[in-house]
Design a protein around this motif. Structure first.
Motif, mmCIF file in Angstrom:
data_model
loop_
_atom_site.group_PDB
_atom_site.id
_atom_site.type_symbol
_atom_site.label_atom_id
_atom_site.label_comp_id
_atom_site.label_asym_id
_atom_site.label_seq_id
_atom_site.Cartn_x
_atom_site.Cartn_y
_atom_site.Cartn_z
ATOM 1 N N THR A 114 27.372 57.537 51.649
ATOM 2 C CA THR A 114 26.063 57.600 52.302
ATOM 3 C C THR A 114 25.997 56.609 53.460
ATOM 4 O OG1 THR A 114 25.041 58.205 50.204
ATOM 5 C CG2 THR A 114 23.568 57.411 51.924
ATOM 6 N N ILE A 115 26.469 55.393 53.227
ATOM 7 C CA ILE A 115 26.477 54.379 54.287
ATOM 8 C C ILE A 115 27.371 54.825 55.434
ATOM 9 C CG2 ILE A 115 27.186 52.012 54.848
ATOM 10 C CD1 ILE A 115 26.378 51.271 51.945
ATOM 11 N N LYS A 116 28.538 55.377 55.112
ATOM 12 C CA LYS A 116 29.473 55.803 56.153
ATOM 13 C C LYS A 116 28.855 56.866 57.051
ATOM 14 C CE LYS A 116 34.303 56.915 56.899
ATOM 15 N NZ LYS A 116 35.612 57.105 56.278
ATOM 16 N N LYS A 117 28.042 57.760 56.480
ATOM 17 C CA LYS A 117 27.389 58.800 57.290
ATOM 18 C C LYS A 117 26.305 58.224 58.191
ATOM 19 C CE LYS A 117 28.305 62.651 54.260
ATOM 20 N NZ LYS A 117 28.494 63.962 54.796
ATOM 21 N N LYS A 118 25.695 57.114 57.769
ATOM 22 C CA LYS A 118 24.599 56.506 58.530
ATOM 23 C C LYS A 118 25.069 55.547 59.621
ATOM 24 C CE LYS A 118 21.127 56.437 54.840
ATOM 25 N NZ LYS A 118 20.310 55.538 54.002
ATOM 26 N N VAL A 119 26.209 54.934 59.410
ATOM 27 C CA VAL A 119 26.639 53.864 60.318
ATOM 28 C C VAL A 119 27.016 54.433 61.690
ATOM 29 C CG1 VAL A 119 29.097 53.797 59.728
ATOM 30 C CG2 VAL A 119 27.939 51.710 60.399
ATOM 31 N N SER A 120 26.658 53.705 62.727
ATOM 32 C CA SER A 120 26.935 54.123 64.097
ATOM 33 C C SER A 120 28.439 54.078 64.385
ATOM 34 C CB SER A 120 26.206 53.218 65.077
ATOM 35 O OG SER A 120 26.557 53.545 66.411
ATOM 36 N N THR A 121 28.881 55.008 65.206
ATOM 37 C CA THR A 121 30.284 55.007 65.642
ATOM 38 C C THR A 121 30.394 54.691 67.134
ATOM 39 O OG1 THR A 121 30.212 57.389 65.970
ATOM 40 C CG2 THR A 121 31.032 56.602 63.847
#
Length: 190
Positions: free
Chosen positions: A6-13
């Motif tokens: 879930t965090i990985k999907k939210k974090v900016s790239t």
């Protein structure tokens, strides 16, 4: 889906800090209580060059004034240029020679001299991943690549650790920190 996914999907790239250097600015070293990033020799020389130019300009301006006892146009230009280099050089000295530390004794990551600044420090237990991001910088002499190592926190925000031009070094540093703190490394597409 796990919390980490879930965090990985939210974090900016996108890069956390725009810009960057095209050379290695910091070197990771192990300490008694964890790790710290120290300025590289190349960055130290770059910073000292700014300070050296500042002192040369200020010296030339003051010497000109003492010789002529007048404020000439050249004196003004030399003094203003010296002051600008002095300010820039001291900013570089303060910002890049400030500590970047992973301290297991205090359970803190911090960047800067204020270990409790919430914008530049966090508990080590708040870190869930390491993120590597690259970007292309357009400069006067063409384009170059710069790479960031960021911390990903439990709330999906990021905290920049280092930013420099050596991808291989960033990857090695991330692997060392990943193994020591048992954190995944996320390579962002950029």
């Amino acid at each position: 889906m796990t919390d980490l996914e879930t965090i990985k999907k939210k974090v900016s790239t996108k890069p956390a800090i725009s810009g960057g250097a095209n050379f290695e600015t910091h070197v990771l070293s192990q300490t008694r209580y964890g790790f710290k990033f120290k300025p590289s020799l190349g960055y130290a020389l770059f910073t000292l060059l700014f300070v050296g130019v500042a002192y040369a300009f200020l010296y030339a301006g003051i010497a000109s004034y003492l010789k002529t006892k007048t404020f000439e146009f050249l004196f003004s230009i030399v003094t203003v240029a010296g002051a600008a280099f002095f300010i820039a050089g001291n900013f570089l000295l303060l910002s890049y020679f400030s500590p970047i530390v992973f301290n297991t004794h205090s359970n803190r990551f911090y960047r800067g001299f204020n270990k409790q600044n919430p914008k530049k420090s966090t508990a080590l237990s708040n870190i869930v991943a390491l993120q590597i991001i690259g970007e292309t910088i357009s400069g006067e002499n063409g384009n170059y690549k710069s790479f960031e190592l960021n911390l990903v926190l439990k709330d999906a925000t990021r905290m920049n650790v280092v930013d420099h031009g050596k991808l291989k070094t960033i990857i090695i540093d991330a692997e060392v920190l990943s193994q020591y703190f048992n954190l995944p490394i996320w390579h962002a597409q950029s």
